[in-house]
Write a protein that holds these residues in place. Structure first.
Motif, PDB file in Angstrom:
ATOM      1  N   PHE A 110       0.826  -1.207   0.000  1.00  0.00           N
ATOM      2  CA  PHE A 110       0.000   0.000   0.000  1.00  0.00           C
ATOM      3  C   PHE A 110       0.863   1.261   0.000  1.00  0.00           C
ATOM      4  O   PHE A 110       0.559   2.229  -0.696  1.00  0.00           O
ATOM      5  N   LYS A 111       1.932   1.245   0.771  1.00  0.00           N
ATOM      6  CA  LYS A 111       2.818   2.409   0.790  1.00  0.00           C
ATOM      7  C   LYS A 111       3.475   2.605  -0.578  1.00  0.00           C
ATOM      8  O   LYS A 111       3.691   3.740  -1.019  1.00  0.00           O
ATOM      9  N   ARG A 112       3.797   1.520  -1.238  1.00  0.00           N
ATOM     10  CA  ARG A 112       4.397   1.583  -2.577  1.00  0.00           C
ATOM     11  C   ARG A 112       3.501   2.353  -3.541  1.00  0.00           C
ATOM     12  O   ARG A 112       3.972   3.046  -4.449  1.00  0.00           O
ATOM     13  N   HIS A 113       2.186   2.255  -3.325  1.00  0.00           N
ATOM     14  CA  HIS A 113       1.220   2.927  -4.197  1.00  0.00           C
ATOM     15  C   HIS A 113       0.654   4.206  -3.567  1.00  0.00           C
ATOM     16  O   HIS A 113      -0.358   4.730  -4.038  1.00  0.00           O
ATOM     17  N   GLY A 114       1.311   4.693  -2.529  1.00  0.00           N
ATOM     18  CA  GLY A 114       0.899   5.947  -1.914  1.00  0.00           C
ATOM     19  C   GLY A 114      -0.375   5.861  -1.115  1.00  0.00           C
ATOM     20  O   GLY A 114      -1.045   6.879  -0.887  1.00  0.00           O
ATOM     21  N   LEU A 115      -0.731   4.671  -0.679  1.00  0.00           N
ATOM     22  CA  LEU A 115      -1.974   4.466   0.078  1.00  0.00           C
ATOM     23  C   LEU A 115      -1.608   4.185   1.530  1.00  0.00           C
ATOM     24  O   LEU A 115      -1.765   3.072   2.029  1.00  0.00           O
ATOM     25  N   SER A 116      -1.123   5.200   2.200  1.00  0.00           N
ATOM     26  CA  SER A 116      -0.549   4.992   3.520  1.00  0.00           C
ATOM     27  C   SER A 116      -1.445   5.442   4.666  1.00  0.00           C
ATOM     28  O   SER A 116      -1.111   5.229   5.834  1.00  0.00           O
TER      29      SER A 116
ATOM     30  N   SER B 286     -15.456  -0.874  -4.553  1.00  0.00           N
ATOM     31  CA  SER B 286     -14.625  -0.694  -5.748  1.00  0.00           C
ATOM     32  C   SER B 286     -13.519  -1.740  -5.763  1.00  0.00           C
ATOM     33  O   SER B 286     -13.089  -2.230  -4.710  1.00  0.00           O
ATOM     34  N   LEU B 287     -13.078  -2.061  -6.972  1.00  0.00           N
ATOM     35  CA  LEU B 287     -11.976  -3.014  -7.134  1.00  0.00           C
ATOM     36  C   LEU B 287     -10.662  -2.248  -7.205  1.00  0.00           C
ATOM     37  O   LEU B 287     -10.480  -1.370  -8.047  1.00  0.00           O
ATOM     38  N   LEU B 288      -9.750  -2.595  -6.322  1.00  0.00           N
ATOM     39  CA  LEU B 288      -8.439  -1.960  -6.256  1.00  0.00           C
ATOM     40  C   LEU B 288      -7.395  -2.994  -6.658  1.00  0.00           C
ATOM     41  O   LEU B 288      -7.256  -4.032  -6.009  1.00  0.00           O
ATOM     42  N   GLU B 289      -6.672  -2.725  -7.734  1.00  0.00           N
ATOM     43  CA  GLU B 289      -5.642  -3.643  -8.224  1.00  0.00           C
ATOM     44  C   GLU B 289      -4.277  -2.985  -8.073  1.00  0.00           C
ATOM     45  O   GLU B 289      -4.041  -1.908  -8.613  1.00  0.00           O
ATOM     46  N   LEU B 290      -3.384  -3.653  -7.353  1.00  0.00           N
ATOM     47  CA  LEU B 290      -2.069  -3.091  -7.056  1.00  0.00           C
ATOM     48  C   LEU B 290      -0.974  -4.072  -7.470  1.00  0.00           C
ATOM     49  O   LEU B 290      -1.026  -5.254  -7.114  1.00  0.00           O
ATOM     50  N   GLU B 291       0.007  -3.554  -8.195  1.00  0.00           N
ATOM     51  CA  GLU B 291       1.118  -4.388  -8.629  1.00  0.00           C
ATOM     52  C   GLU B 291       2.231  -4.366  -7.597  1.00  0.00           C
ATOM     53  O   GLU B 291       2.665  -3.307  -7.123  1.00  0.00           O
ATOM     54  N   GLY B 292       2.700  -5.538  -7.219  1.00  0.00           N
ATOM     55  CA  GLY B 292       3.771  -5.646  -6.243  1.00  0.00           C
ATOM     56  C   GLY B 292       5.139  -5.556  -6.881  1.00  0.00           C
ATOM     57  O   GLY B 292       5.274  -5.491  -8.120  1.00  0.00           O
ATOM     58  N   GLU B 293       6.170  -5.564  -6.070  1.00  0.00           N
ATOM     59  CA  GLU B 293       7.534  -5.488  -6.575  1.00  0.00           C
ATOM     60  C   GLU B 293       7.880  -6.681  -7.451  1.00  0.00           C
ATOM     61  O   GLU B 293       8.745  -6.591  -8.323  1.00  0.00           O
TER      62      GLU B 293
END
Length: 279
Positions: A28-34, A61-68
């Protein structure tokens, strides 16, 4: 859900703190969602129509986040404003997500398979014009998507095309989860087929079919146990219209841990039919 441009103060209710599961904190922090506000204003695709009941609004809502590692993880970002539930303990109301958040944690403690809540926070907003939508409660609940699972509604629409073995697995998994909820003294309160999610055995033939429950907003402890068991079961009874009597006998036999010809099954069938005829 968009942010409100009016000026207001937002505070955490007494005794509450934001929860973030350690497993998703770095992502989440990687995507600015802190924090609460960044999640509140996050851009995500709505997957359901907004719920305007209870005098407020609630969205999913659907939240899609790509990891490292390049893999995408999917979450459901649920946000609500003044969508309140009232009780003797909270006569002025609390976010319904607060109830759901506590219920998810309780179900996990009981060992009942349900969704994983990875983030929760709530705010009480105060501004000069209390009639504004910006006043009152806001809440955010984030749950991890149930990957490789399909709800019972989906299986039901294909019921006549399924082979006997697969139908038997679906019935057994659904009944065992319902039995487990009730055996722990809980009523789900909204036991629609769309809230039971089953794994597809074709994806992993070595894994038996099992079920996970979602939408715990209305769950609570039994008060009148037999009546509340019947209420939950009757919701499935009314919607699983393609199930034959033999399917229901198999379900109730697994639910009661008895034979399909047992008198317990007969009594439950009679109660369900009688309740349906009164509606």
């Amino acid at each position: 859900m968009t942010s409100n441009t009016l000026s207001f103060q937002s505070r955490l209710p007494r005794g509450h703190a934001d929860y973030c599961d350690p497993s998703i904190e770095a992502l989440f922090k990687r995507h600015g969602l802190s924090d609460f506000e960044t999640l509140w204003n996050a851009s995500a695709r709505d997957v359901d129509v907004p719920n305007h009941e209870r005098g407020g609004v609630s969205t999913v809502s659907l939240l899609e986040l790509e990891g490292e590692d390049g893999n995408t993880r999917r979450f459901f970002l649920k946000r609500q404003t003044n969508h309140l539930a009232r009780s003797l303990q909270r006569p002025l109301g609390e976010p319904t997500f607060s109830r759901e958040w506590r219920a998810i944690r309780h179900y996990h403690a009981l060992g009942i398979p349900t969704v994983k809540a990875v983030w929760y926070g709530e705010r009480k907003n105060t501004i000069s014009h209390q009639s504004s939508p910006a006043s009152g409660w806001r809440a955010i609940l984030v749950t991890a998507a149930l990957e490789n699972r399909t709800d019972l509604d989906h299986w039901h629409t294909r019921w006549e095309t399924l082979d006997d073995n697969l139908r038997s697995q679906i019935i057994m998994a659904s009944a065992q989860l319902t039995r487990r909820i009730h055996a722990n003294g809980m009523m789900h309160g909204c036991l629609f087929p769309k809230h039971l999610f089953l794994n597809d055995p074709s994806n992993a033939p070595s894994n038996p079919m099992n079920a996970v429950i979602i939408d715990l907003e209305k769950t609570r402890r039994f008060i009148l146990e037999r009546h509340e068991r019947l209420r939950d079961l009757s919701v499935l009874w009314r919607r699983l219209t393609q199930w034959r009597e033999s399917d229901w006998r198999a379900f109730l036999a697994a639910y009661c841990d008895c034979s399909p010809s047992d008198a317990q099954v007969d009594r439950w069938l009679e109660r369900l039919d009688k309740r349906a005829s009164r509606r």
